[in-house]
Design an enzyme around this catalytic site. Structure first.
Site, PDB file in Angstrom:
ATOM      1  N   GLU A 179      38.094  41.290  39.469  1.00  0.00           N
ATOM      2  CA  GLU A 179      37.633  42.123  40.591  1.00  0.00           C
ATOM      3  C   GLU A 179      36.335  42.847  40.245  1.00  0.00           C
ATOM      4  O   GLU A 179      35.447  42.962  41.084  1.00  0.00           O
ATOM      5  CB  GLU A 179      38.724  43.123  41.021  1.00  0.00           C
ATOM      6  CG  GLU A 179      40.010  42.480  41.526  1.00  0.00           C
ATOM      7  CD  GLU A 179      39.811  41.411  42.611  1.00  0.00           C
ATOM      8  OE1 GLU A 179      38.799  41.456  43.336  1.00  0.00           O
ATOM      9  OE2 GLU A 179      40.668  40.511  42.722  1.00  0.00           O
ATOM     10  N   CYS A 214      32.787  31.948  32.200  1.00  0.00           N
ATOM     11  CA  CYS A 214      32.254  30.665  31.728  1.00  0.00           C
ATOM     12  C   CYS A 214      30.738  30.823  31.476  1.00  0.00           C
ATOM     13  O   CYS A 214      30.152  31.861  31.805  1.00  0.00           O
ATOM     14  CB  CYS A 214      32.503  29.570  32.773  1.00  0.00           C
ATOM     15  SG  CYS A 214      31.504  29.781  34.243  1.00  0.00           S
TER      16      CYS A 214
HETATM   17 ZN   LIG Z   1      38.386  36.684  43.675  1.00  0.00          ZN
HETATM   18 ZN   LIG Z   2      32.523  31.035  35.839  1.00  0.00          ZN
END
Ligand SMILES: [Zn+2]
Ligand SMILES: [Zn+2]
Length: 230
Positions: A179, A214
């Site tokens: 979030e 990532c």
């Molecule tokens: Zn989300």
């Molecule tokens: Zn990502």
């Protein structure tokens, strides 16, 4: 004539939405680096603060000057009964589910009082989205315009195979990072299932993803740091 007027209205609406998004993008970024406040709505999770503080500083390196912790005393439960809570029929008992707006209001007040730019609330109550009422039993939601987010542990504990407290806490931490990631990176989700910014439709998907961003999402953070010079 009426058709044309409708078209014009639609055009204006979508153009204004577009402008709002663009303006938000421009102004929003200027809040970083900033202060983050974590508001614990019950003391069940306040022991997670140190861990959250560490992961926020690792995952969002240099985005926060500091992370503060606040605990809400029980006084908020007085007003909660008068809320627009909805009753959901459960297998064993009915469950009251609470609107995310209610939490955003309290988090916003805390933010202002404590000079935090971003507020994250953690609750064990079940929540639904005030923006899209069909979204109930949310793991979490972010309100990008208010720089607020709320995460609920309620449905993170339901998998009978993973009752351990550690597992629940790990899920809660992932959703909290997710979030806050929305507040920094925007509303979109990452398609990399291992990335913490991927969408999780169930707890198995949360368990599958890591605590980290990532490389693509990390690159986006780096782009923001370079743009804002920090
Ligand atoms: Zn989300
Ligand atoms: Zn990502």
């Amino acid at each position: 004539m009426s058709k044309y007027q409708n078209f014009e209205k639609k055009l204006n609406k979508s153009y204004l939405d577009f402008l709002n998004i663009e303006i938000r993008k421009i102004y929003h970024n200027f809040i970083f680096p900033c202060h983050l406040g974590i508001i614990f709505f019950s003391n069940n999770h306040s022991n997670l603060f140190e861990k959250l503080n560490t992961v926020f500083n690792n995952v969002f390196e240099r985005f926060f000057f500091g992370v503060m912790s606040y605990e809400i005393k029980n006084d908020y439960s007085f007003s909660i009964n008068n809320l627009e809570r909805i009753k959901v029929k459960g297998l064993y008992k009915d469950v009251f589910v609470y609107p995310s707006n209610y939490f955003y209001k309290i988090i916003s007040d805390f933010k202002i009082k404590n000079n935090s730019n971003i507020g994250l609330g953690i609750t064990d109550l079940p929540i639904y989205s005030s923006n899209r009422k069909n979204l109930i039993f949310l793991y979490g939601e972010a309100h990008l315009r208010q720089n607020c987010a709320i995460v609920s542990s309620y449905n993170l504990e339901l998998n009978p195979h993973s009752q351990q407290k550690d597992k629940t806490n790990q899920r809660l931490i992932k959703e909290a990072i997710h979030e806050i990631g929305h507040i920094i990176l925007g509303a979109g989700h990452c398609l990399n299932k291992l990335c913490v910014m991927s969408f999780s439709k169930n707890v198995d998907a949360i368990d599958q993803k890591s605590l980290n961003l990532c490389l693509n999402c990390q690159f986006e953070l780096e782009r923001l740091r370079a743009k804002l010079n920090f």
